[in-house]
Write an enzyme that holds these catalytic residues in place. Sequence first.
Site, PDB file in Angstrom:
ATOM      1  N   HIS B  37      35.121  41.567  47.497  1.00 52.23           N
ATOM      2  CA  HIS B  37      36.211  40.708  47.983  1.00 52.23           C
ATOM      3  C   HIS B  37      36.575  41.064  49.420  1.00 52.23           C
ATOM      4  O   HIS B  37      36.818  40.183  50.248  1.00 52.23           O
ATOM      5  CB  HIS B  37      37.471  40.902  47.125  1.00 52.23           C
ATOM      6  CG  HIS B  37      37.302  40.540  45.682  1.00 52.23           C
ATOM      7  ND1 HIS B  37      37.316  41.478  44.680  1.00 52.23           N
ATOM      8  CD2 HIS B  37      37.121  39.331  45.079  1.00 52.23           C
ATOM      9  CE1 HIS B  37      37.171  40.858  43.510  1.00 52.23           C
ATOM     10  NE2 HIS B  37      37.041  39.565  43.722  1.00 52.23           N
ATOM     11  N   ASP B 150      28.149  35.658  42.539  1.00 50.07           N
ATOM     12  CA  ASP B 150      28.311  34.553  41.597  1.00 50.07           C
ATOM     13  C   ASP B 150      27.535  33.352  42.131  1.00 50.07           C
ATOM     14  O   ASP B 150      28.113  32.368  42.593  1.00 50.07           O
ATOM     15  CB  ASP B 150      29.795  34.226  41.424  1.00 50.07           C
ATOM     16  CG  ASP B 150      30.570  35.426  40.893  1.00 50.07           C
ATOM     17  OD1 ASP B 150      30.213  35.925  39.816  1.00 50.07           O
ATOM     18  OD2 ASP B 150      31.505  35.885  41.570  1.00 50.07           O
ATOM     19  N   VAL B 176      27.913  42.543  47.804  1.00 47.92           N
ATOM     20  CA  VAL B 176      28.141  43.931  48.202  1.00 47.92           C
ATOM     21  C   VAL B 176      27.823  44.809  46.990  1.00 47.92           C
ATOM     22  O   VAL B 176      28.176  44.472  45.858  1.00 47.92           O
ATOM     23  CB  VAL B 176      29.601  44.144  48.667  1.00 47.92           C
ATOM     24  CG1 VAL B 176      29.858  45.602  49.023  1.00 47.92           C
ATOM     25  CG2 VAL B 176      29.900  43.234  49.856  1.00 47.92           C
ATOM     26  N   MET B 184      28.913  44.929  43.067  1.00 48.72           N
ATOM     27  CA  MET B 184      30.351  45.106  42.854  1.00 48.72           C
ATOM     28  C   MET B 184      30.862  43.988  41.950  1.00 48.72           C
ATOM     29  O   MET B 184      30.528  42.812  42.141  1.00 48.72           O
ATOM     30  CB  MET B 184      31.103  44.995  44.180  1.00 48.72           C
ATOM     31  CG  MET B 184      30.729  46.043  45.178  1.00 48.72           C
ATOM     32  SD  MET B 184      31.767  47.506  44.958  1.00 48.72           S
ATOM     33  CE  MET B 184      31.100  48.545  46.272  1.00 48.72           C
ATOM     34  N   ARG B 187      34.482  43.602  36.675  1.00 54.62           N
ATOM     35  CA  ARG B 187      34.181  43.955  35.277  1.00 54.62           C
ATOM     36  C   ARG B 187      33.427  45.282  35.145  1.00 54.62           C
ATOM     37  O   ARG B 187      33.258  45.766  34.025  1.00 54.62           O
ATOM     38  CB  ARG B 187      33.393  42.826  34.608  1.00 54.62           C
ATOM     39  CG  ARG B 187      34.247  41.585  34.328  1.00 54.62           C
ATOM     40  CD  ARG B 187      33.535  40.582  33.441  1.00 54.62           C
ATOM     41  NE  ARG B 187      34.435  39.507  33.012  1.00 54.62           N
ATOM     42  CZ  ARG B 187      34.507  38.302  33.583  1.00 54.62           C
ATOM     43  NH1 ARG B 187      33.731  38.010  34.602  1.00 54.62           N
ATOM     44  NH2 ARG B 187      35.361  37.404  33.134  1.00 54.62           N
TER      45      ARG B 187
END
Lengths: 281, 281
Positions: B37, B150, B176, B184, B187
């Site tokens: 993020h 994703d 990342v 990363m 979860r």
Amino acid sequence: MIIVKSVNKAQQILGREKAKRKTIGLVPTMGALHQGHLSLIRRACKDNDLAVVSIFVNPAQFGPKEDFKKYPRSLKKDISLCRKEGVDFIFYPDAKDMYPQNYRTFVRVEGLSDLLCAKSRPGHFNGVATVVTKLFNIINPDIAYFGQKDAQQAIIIKKMAEDLNMPLEIKVLPTVREKDGLAMSSRNIYLNANQRREAVVLYKALKKAKELIAHGKKNSREIIKMISVMIRQKKTAKIDYISIVDLESLKPVKIIKNKVLVVLAVRFGKTRLIDNIIVSQ
Amino acid sequence: MIIVKSVNKAQQILGREKAKRKTIGLVPTMGALHQGHLSLIRRACKDNDLAVVSIFVNPAQFGPKEDFKKYPRSLKKDISLCRKEGVDFIFYPDAKDMYPQNYRTFVRVEGLSDLLCAKSRPGHFNGVATVVTKLFNIINPDIAYFGQKDAQQAIIIKKMAEDLNMPLEIKVLPTVREKDGLAMSSRNIYLNANQRREAVVLYKALKKAKELIAHGKKNSREIIKMISVMIRQKKTAKIDYISIVDLESLKPVKIIKNKVLVVLAVRFGKTRLIDNIIVSQ
């Protein structure tokens, strides 16, 4: 008046106007403009810095056996009407620019899109919700104008705009009628002289329902029965549905307590007409 | 840094900024922020006048048996990380403000939303497309940032934005990874020590696939077979799917000619991890 066909160009030009803090009013139409459209257009011109009219016969909202091909098209006349009203921008895209090959994305308002008109026009309101979302993203209006004549459409679009947090206002303006009461519709030109005469019964039936409710009648089934009889007296009329429904959920109201929508669809020959009236007791 | 919970307030404040011609970058997240993020957030801060991070664990994208309730939430830590990165605006709405009673409207990207992850997570991508549409309408970003981790989500959102003519740019930034290669993910904290050690096989398998393709292997089935064997050697691993697909249609590619996406989902205990790699021959 600017006339633009390209989706990208329309988005660019109107994006620049928006950045100059101009307010934009949008009247989405399928062309074949009549007095109903013109009342929306006049209001859009009055309320906003820029009035935009989109003209697009949206294939996604027609069923395979419906009148997409023969739907009336009169671009030249529509342009001249818009010019006369002081419209600033006409957007009339191609179907292949709106739905390129491999187009995949659809907007659906669950529940509301399965009732009333949807029963004889499955998928219709998904097509409407999708094209309106696209038009809103392309034009970026502050206010978009719809007619009360398409009551279910107006309710679905209001709900969609609210649910998806679209940053705009939906205004729904009253149905405009011929002198004898027939609701203005681009499809009225399909009617022959006899059908046209008989179609007047729709508004008469709606006014009858209003009168019955005003006089204290509460039982929807009885009201529907009475106005069905009126409509069936016309030889060319074939009822698709007559319903008295809640203004938000569009679900049938059995006993009328508050405001309701009396809504109907009737075929005259091959032409399917819709009309409605909002009644409060 | 402004922190806002109310949908209306967020829309108003950012609408005013937009009217001042400020550019807005949006990083939509479900919180539990990690370095993946943060790489998106840094880019949003760099590219735009205002960087907005949304934090919303979106119930509409979780199945009834999935981990919505136990999904990691760490708002305080997330806020402090955002502050450190120079984020201008955090939007963290309530589920009941995003999906009020009688919420009805959903966005669906047909075809792409039924493949790969959708097979074990039906409805997931409709929930994603819907919430992202809402966030775009509320925040009105010029650029929205998503992670390549994703991959299917990124492809669906790009397609949706293109199809619906959303007036913004979608940027997809590289995955990342931890030092040992594990992608990363919020979860990853579900993994016990043994699962965590074994999960490293995912990236190793993807790199193996890349190597095989680089060395001229063209038959997807053979490649998938070889890396399946690698993954099955790990005792806690249970393959959900491994697939080599087209980057636009997400359909399986039998013989590799151009760029492909090697994509997989594997469960370690109850934790389902996904990873992918783009490979060109």
